[in-house]
Motif scaffolding. Sequence first.
Motif, short mmCIF file in Angstrom:
data_model
loop_
_atom_site.label_atom_id
_atom_site.label_comp_id
_atom_site.label_asym_id
_atom_site.label_seq_id
_atom_site.Cartn_x
_atom_site.Cartn_y
_atom_site.Cartn_z
N SER A 1 0.85 -1.19 0.00
CA SER A 1 0.00 0.00 0.00
C SER A 1 0.88 1.24 0.00
O SER A 1 1.92 1.28 0.66
CB SER A 1 -0.91 0.00 1.24
N ILE A 2 0.46 2.24 -0.79
CA ILE A 2 1.14 3.53 -0.81
C ILE A 2 0.14 4.64 -0.51
O ILE A 2 -0.98 4.62 -1.05
CB ILE A 2 1.76 3.84 -2.20
N HIS A 3 0.51 5.56 0.37
CA HIS A 3 -0.25 6.81 0.48
C HIS A 3 0.78 7.93 0.58
O HIS A 3 1.49 8.07 1.59
CB HIS A 3 -1.18 6.82 1.69
N ALA A 4 0.88 8.68 -0.50
CA ALA A 4 1.87 9.75 -0.58
C ALA A 4 1.21 11.01 -1.11
O ALA A 4 0.23 10.94 -1.86
CB ALA A 4 3.00 9.34 -1.51
N GLN A 5 1.74 12.16 -0.71
CA GLN A 5 1.30 13.43 -1.28
C GLN A 5 2.43 14.44 -1.10
O GLN A 5 3.29 14.25 -0.24
CB GLN A 5 0.00 13.93 -0.63
N ALA A 6 2.40 15.50 -1.90
CA ALA A 6 3.46 16.51 -1.83
C ALA A 6 2.99 17.69 -1.00
O ALA A 6 1.95 18.28 -1.30
CB ALA A 6 3.83 16.96 -3.24
N GLU A 7 3.69 18.00 0.07
CA GLU A 7 3.39 19.18 0.91
C GLU A 7 4.39 20.27 0.59
O GLU A 7 5.53 19.99 0.21
CB GLU A 7 3.48 18.80 2.38
N ASP A 8 3.97 21.55 0.75
CA ASP A 8 4.91 22.62 0.38
C ASP A 8 4.96 23.79 1.35
O ASP A 8 5.64 24.78 1.11
CB ASP A 8 4.58 23.14 -1.03
N ASP A 9 4.24 23.70 2.50
CA ASP A 9 4.19 24.84 3.42
C ASP A 9 4.88 24.49 4.74
O ASP A 9 4.30 23.79 5.59
CB ASP A 9 2.73 25.23 3.67
N PRO A 10 6.11 24.97 4.95
CA PRO A 10 6.82 24.61 6.18
C PRO A 10 6.15 25.15 7.44
O PRO A 10 6.43 24.68 8.54
CB PRO A 10 8.21 25.24 6.00
N GLU A 11 5.24 26.15 7.28
CA GLU A 11 4.57 26.72 8.45
C GLU A 11 3.29 25.99 8.83
O GLU A 11 2.68 26.27 9.86
CB GLU A 11 4.25 28.21 8.21
N ALA A 12 2.82 25.07 8.00
CA ALA A 12 1.56 24.36 8.28
C ALA A 12 1.71 23.52 9.55
O ALA A 12 2.81 23.03 9.86
CB ALA A 12 1.23 23.45 7.10
#
Length: 369
Positions: A169-180
């Motif tokens: 199983s894979i669950h991946a996503q790209a995050e881009d906000d270091p302040e989140a």
Amino acid sequence: MPLKPDLPLPEAESRRIGFAIVGIGKLSAEELIPAARTSEHAAITALVTDDEEKGRAFARAFDLTDADVYTYDRFEELGAREDVDAVYIVLPNSLHREFTERAARMGKHVLCEKPLSVNAAEAQAMVDACQAANVLLMTAYRCQYTPHHWAARGAVQGGKIGPVKLLDSIHAQAEDDPEAWRMKLDLAGGGPLPDVGIYSLNTVRFVLGTEPEWVFATLHQPKDDPLFREVEESVSFMLGFPDGVVANCLTSYGAHKTTTLRVLGEEGAVLMDPAFTYQGLKVTITDQGGEFQPKLPNPDQFGAEFDHFALCIRGGKLPWTPGEEGVQDHRIMDAIYESARTGQVVRLQPVPGRDAFRGEKPEVQGQEG
Ligand code: NAD
């Protein structure tokens, strides 16, 4: 399942079970509040937010009034609201415990977003608080209420693909906000593992119905990247189930959005791709008769969750995904982090039986029994 006949039940059986939504972020605004309209047995009767202005705008849009909007410091005023039977906690993970305990003290049932908390000890404290207050606690594992996940589980457990050997199983996503908040260890409790990797972990356990006996994991955290100063970028974890069944799972905040689940049996396979999206789930079953995609309804996943919990409250029954189900995922995630830290296989407490941490089976559209 154990009945709790002494639970405080709403007076009128016909009245919809009232929920206060706690936290109006992305999930509440885009999914939960609209989904409540598709629910047969639940209704949103109050909103709790740190932004009153936003709360009032949502109240107006969803047939509530300004008087139905509360700030966090006025949370305890919900205690006097007879039309609030339960709260739905949709806050950053480390705040789940505080609001669960405050709700339990008011005698309100709690539906809490995943992950239940930030580690097993905190999650167990939430279960204990709700038990002591005699209120129900449900972990919002939406995938365990979809016809597609039940079809996958049915094919696996019904013997269609023969004895199960391997899963991935894979669950991946790209995050881009270091302040989140998701990138802050004290608010999130970890990186992609407790946020999205938990779907792979929880679904593998759900489809098999058994519990892992050991875990082995590695993780990658490039601390010089501002995004991953506090939490890991990706985790690879292996789960060992009884009878030599092994699941390999990957999760990341730095990779293309992917959600898959594959179960390989001796005589066939089940593939879900996408496996964890809000809409458009697809399940393909390959057995000795060939490959087919069962035609399944697509009810709103959050509406189904609301309905299940509302029926449990009305009937005094333990939900299918109670707090204990959330605690078990935390125990395993704690072991995954330990394994990644030590480079060793970590053995888990053996759990005999099937569906050991689950309660009353949900009614799922398109599924029998
Ligand atoms: P979000 O950032 O969009 O919203 C979080 C809410 O919490 C906001 O209203 C924010 O104002 C409030 N908040 C209060 N104190 C805060 C603080 N100290 N820092 C940051 N925000 C604070 O988050 P979200 O995506 O809605 O996630 C909320 C919860 O829902 C999380 O537990 C998450 O894991 C879960 N979630 C579940 C799903 C699902 O499919 N079941 C999907 C997304 C999120």
